[in-house]
Design a protein around this motif. Structure first.
Motif, short mmCIF file in Angstrom:
data_model
loop_
_atom_site.label_atom_id
_atom_site.label_comp_id
_atom_site.label_asym_id
_atom_site.label_seq_id
_atom_site.Cartn_x
_atom_site.Cartn_y
_atom_site.Cartn_z
N ALA A 3 77.10 22.75 28.31
CA ALA A 3 75.87 23.53 28.50
C ALA A 3 75.06 23.70 27.44
O ALA A 3 74.05 23.61 27.47
N ALA A 4 75.83 24.37 26.33
CA ALA A 4 74.99 24.71 25.15
C ALA A 4 74.42 23.39 24.49
O ALA A 4 73.41 23.46 23.91
N GLY A 5 75.36 22.24 24.50
CA GLY A 5 74.97 20.97 23.96
C GLY A 5 73.50 20.84 24.75
O GLY A 5 72.75 20.22 23.88
N LEU A 6 73.59 20.56 25.81
CA LEU A 6 72.46 20.15 26.76
C LEU A 6 71.32 21.11 26.48
O LEU A 6 70.02 20.38 26.20
N LEU A 8 70.55 22.58 23.54
CA LEU A 8 70.02 22.19 22.30
C LEU A 8 69.27 20.68 22.20
O LEU A 8 68.12 20.74 21.78
N VAL A 9 69.76 20.02 23.08
CA VAL A 9 69.13 18.78 23.29
C VAL A 9 67.74 18.88 23.94
O VAL A 9 66.61 18.33 23.57
N GLY A 10 67.73 19.75 25.02
CA GLY A 10 66.42 19.96 25.45
C GLY A 10 65.31 20.53 24.65
O GLY A 10 64.14 20.27 24.67
N VAL A 13 63.98 18.00 22.26
CA VAL A 13 63.18 17.17 22.93
C VAL A 13 61.73 17.85 22.99
O VAL A 13 60.68 17.36 22.81
N ILE A 14 61.52 19.08 23.24
CA ILE A 14 60.38 19.70 23.38
C ILE A 14 59.90 19.94 22.16
O ILE A 14 58.69 19.73 22.08
N ALA A 15 60.63 20.03 21.24
CA ALA A 15 59.95 20.35 19.87
C ALA A 15 59.24 18.90 19.40
O ALA A 15 58.32 18.84 18.69
N ALA A 16 60.02 17.75 19.80
CA ALA A 16 59.56 16.50 19.35
C ALA A 16 58.31 16.37 19.96
O ALA A 16 57.12 15.56 19.57
#
Length: 209
Positions: A3-6, A8-10, A13-16
């Motif tokens: 869950a923590a990995g997901l 971070l990925v989110g 993506v938002i930062a990009a």
């Protein structure tokens, strides 16, 4: 952990997404270009001053004309001088005698010379008649009388080279008689024109004219 990995990925993506939006809309006025041919203005509408070193092209004035003003050619004919008019050389004016013609003024200039008139005919009063004719024309008749001897024609006699010569010729021309040098019988007579009239003067058409 999954869950923590997901998460971070989110976040990544938002930062990009945020970074992409920033790149497309960011930069503000620094990336805004002025269209060619348009005068840039400041935010308050004023035209900014020219850049240092820029100069306007010099305005050239039209060259002055070097052609000299035209001048009319001066006339070489003297004023008032027309061919064929009286007063020019060789052309007599009105009332003036032409070449070879006796002039009235010239004739009058000789009338001061004394004239003596003599009768050499049998016609009574011929000398008086001649003297009257001459005086009427202005001649200076100072003496009237008879002449002894016999002459063929009426004539005015003069001493050559004196004023009598011109006067005798003028008088003879006017009254139709001859003008001759003095002959021996009157050579030593007093000065002046001596007119001796014969019978031809009575019938002469020019007598007294």
């Amino acid at each position: 952990m999954k869950a923590a990995g997901l998460a971070l990925v989110g976040v990544a993506v938002i930062a990009a997404v945020i970074g992409g939006i920033t790149l497309t809309t960011g930069g503000g006025d620094s990336d805004t270009a002025t269209p060619p041919g348009t005068t840039p203005t400041t935010s308050d509408g004023a035209t900014p001053p020219s850049s240092p070193g820029a100069s306007s092209p010099p305005v050239s004035s039209p060259p002055a004309s070097s052609a000299p003003p035209s001048s009319a050619p001066a006339s070489s004919a003297p004023p008032g001088s027309q061919p064929g008019q009286p007063g020019q050389t060789g052309q007599p004016g009105p009332g003036q005698p032409g070449p070879g013609q006796p002039g009235g003024d010239q004739q009058a200039s000789h009338k001061w010379v004394t004239v003596r008139v003599y009768n050499n005919s049998t016609i009574q009063g011929l000398a008086e008649k001649g003297a009257k004719d001459f005086r009427a024309s202005g001649w200076n008749v100072t003496e009237i009388g008879p002449h002894q001897g016999r002459l063929e024609k009426s004539a005015a006699y003069y001493r050559p080279g004196t004023d009598e010569e011109a006067a005798a010729k003028a008088l003879a021309l006017e009254f139709g008689i001859e003008a001759l040098p003095r002959f021996e019988g009157i050579q030593n007579a007093a000065p002046g024109v001596i007119v001796i009239l014969t019978k031809d003067y009575e019938t002469n058409d020019k007598a007294g004219s």
